[in-house]
Design an enzyme around this catalytic site. Sequence first.
Site, mmCIF file in Angstrom:
data_model
loop_
_atom_site.group_PDB
_atom_site.id
_atom_site.type_symbol
_atom_site.label_atom_id
_atom_site.label_comp_id
_atom_site.label_asym_id
_atom_site.label_seq_id
_atom_site.Cartn_x
_atom_site.Cartn_y
_atom_site.Cartn_z
ATOM 1 N N ASP A 69 0.874 -1.164 0.000
ATOM 2 C CA ASP A 69 0.000 0.000 0.000
ATOM 3 C C ASP A 69 0.911 1.214 0.000
ATOM 4 O O ASP A 69 1.894 1.255 0.756
ATOM 5 C CB ASP A 69 -0.920 0.000 1.227
ATOM 6 C CG ASP A 69 -2.116 0.920 1.008
ATOM 7 O OD1 ASP A 69 -2.683 0.915 -0.096
ATOM 8 O OD2 ASP A 69 -2.485 1.652 1.940
ATOM 9 N N PHE A 152 3.387 7.622 -13.101
ATOM 10 C CA PHE A 152 1.947 7.626 -12.848
ATOM 11 C C PHE A 152 1.687 8.467 -11.607
ATOM 12 O O PHE A 152 2.625 9.014 -11.001
ATOM 13 C CB PHE A 152 1.444 6.185 -12.644
ATOM 14 C CG PHE A 152 1.922 5.564 -11.354
ATOM 15 C CD1 PHE A 152 3.225 5.132 -11.223
ATOM 16 C CD2 PHE A 152 1.068 5.437 -10.256
ATOM 17 C CE1 PHE A 152 3.682 4.573 -10.031
ATOM 18 C CE2 PHE A 152 1.507 4.879 -9.060
ATOM 19 C CZ PHE A 152 2.816 4.444 -8.951
ATOM 20 N N LYS A 175 14.189 5.526 -11.355
ATOM 21 C CA LYS A 175 13.198 5.769 -10.294
ATOM 22 C C LYS A 175 13.087 4.544 -9.383
ATOM 23 O O LYS A 175 13.138 4.677 -8.157
ATOM 24 C CB LYS A 175 11.832 6.099 -10.923
ATOM 25 C CG LYS A 175 10.765 6.359 -9.869
ATOM 26 C CD LYS A 175 9.360 6.490 -10.428
ATOM 27 C CE LYS A 175 8.357 6.349 -9.290
ATOM 28 N NZ LYS A 175 6.970 6.230 -9.722
HETATM 29 P P1 IMP Z 1 -0.818 1.940 -4.963
HETATM 30 O O1 IMP Z 1 -1.690 1.579 -3.807
HETATM 31 O O2 IMP Z 1 0.614 1.553 -4.764
HETATM 32 O O3 IMP Z 1 -1.326 1.459 -6.295
HETATM 33 O O4 IMP Z 1 -0.764 3.537 -5.049
HETATM 34 C C1 IMP Z 1 -1.705 4.378 -4.459
HETATM 35 C C2 IMP Z 1 -1.619 5.770 -5.048
HETATM 36 O O5 IMP Z 1 -0.519 6.476 -4.470
HETATM 37 C C3 IMP Z 1 -1.381 5.827 -6.551
HETATM 38 O O6 IMP Z 1 -2.598 5.760 -7.253
HETATM 39 C C4 IMP Z 1 -0.708 7.175 -6.704
HETATM 40 O O7 IMP Z 1 -1.664 8.200 -6.716
HETATM 41 C C5 IMP Z 1 0.107 7.299 -5.427
HETATM 42 N N1 IMP Z 1 1.473 6.767 -5.623
HETATM 43 C C6 IMP Z 1 2.032 5.687 -5.023
HETATM 44 N N2 IMP Z 1 3.285 5.502 -5.459
HETATM 45 C C7 IMP Z 1 3.511 6.463 -6.376
HETATM 46 C C8 IMP Z 1 4.636 6.775 -7.208
HETATM 47 O O8 IMP Z 1 5.684 6.107 -7.228
HETATM 48 N N3 IMP Z 1 4.490 7.845 -8.012
HETATM 49 C C9 IMP Z 1 3.361 8.595 -8.048
HETATM 50 N N4 IMP Z 1 2.301 8.354 -7.320
HETATM 51 C C10 IMP Z 1 2.364 7.284 -6.479
#
Ligand code: IMP
Length: 193
Positions: A69, A152, A175
């Site tokens: 998360d 993203f 990155k």
């Molecule tokens: P997830 O739960 O890892 O898919 O990410 C949750 C949300 O956090 C994503 O939809 C992004 O909005 C933000 N986020 C997490 N990691 C990144 C990153 O490496 N770059 C940009 N946004 C991130």
Amino acid sequence: MKQLVLASGNAGKLKELSALLAPLGIEVLPQSAFNVTEAEEPHPSFIENAIAKARHASRSTGLPALADDSGLCVDALGGAPGVISARFAGEPRSDARNNALLLEKLAGQADRRARFYCALALVRHADDPQPLIACGEWHGQILAAPRGTAGFGYDPAFIPEGHELTTAELDPDAKDAISHRGKAVRQMVAHLT
Ligand code: IMP
């Protein structure tokens, strides 16, 4: 070879984790192979949500499970958007609207400090009392206007400490090597090793 379910539908994460865990004799399987339903993420912290997702995937498959998360925490916003990073501007989820809302909330704000955070949780079984936890942080600043097209989420708005490029202008491999997720994954691999 031991098997582990990844509680995520993200093909990039599956590929990255498979490559890192194969040398440890661990095969990573996508939760889509088992029709796992989407987990509830009701908690106020990343770690609690990662554990909830891992338990859900493990309960549905009967296998050990790994979940992540992650999100963006902005100092001047008391840590927001935090666990609601993906849906900061509401549903349907939109990176463009999330970035626009973030920049609107920070308009005129001198303190631009922020960090990406990633929590990983691995459970051996659904009721594992001792999940393995790994975390990574990546500190930086929020720009006044987005820049760059790679990546993203909030990548176009975030400049990591020590860099002049936004994370959306960095090479994706560069990155991964320094990101919150990269740090957390390496910490988890160290736990498993
Ligand atoms: P997830 O739960 O890892 O898919 O990410 C949750 C949300 O956090 C994503 O939809 C992004 O909005 C933000 N986020 C997490 N990691 C990144 C990153 O490496 N770059 C940009 N946004 C991130």
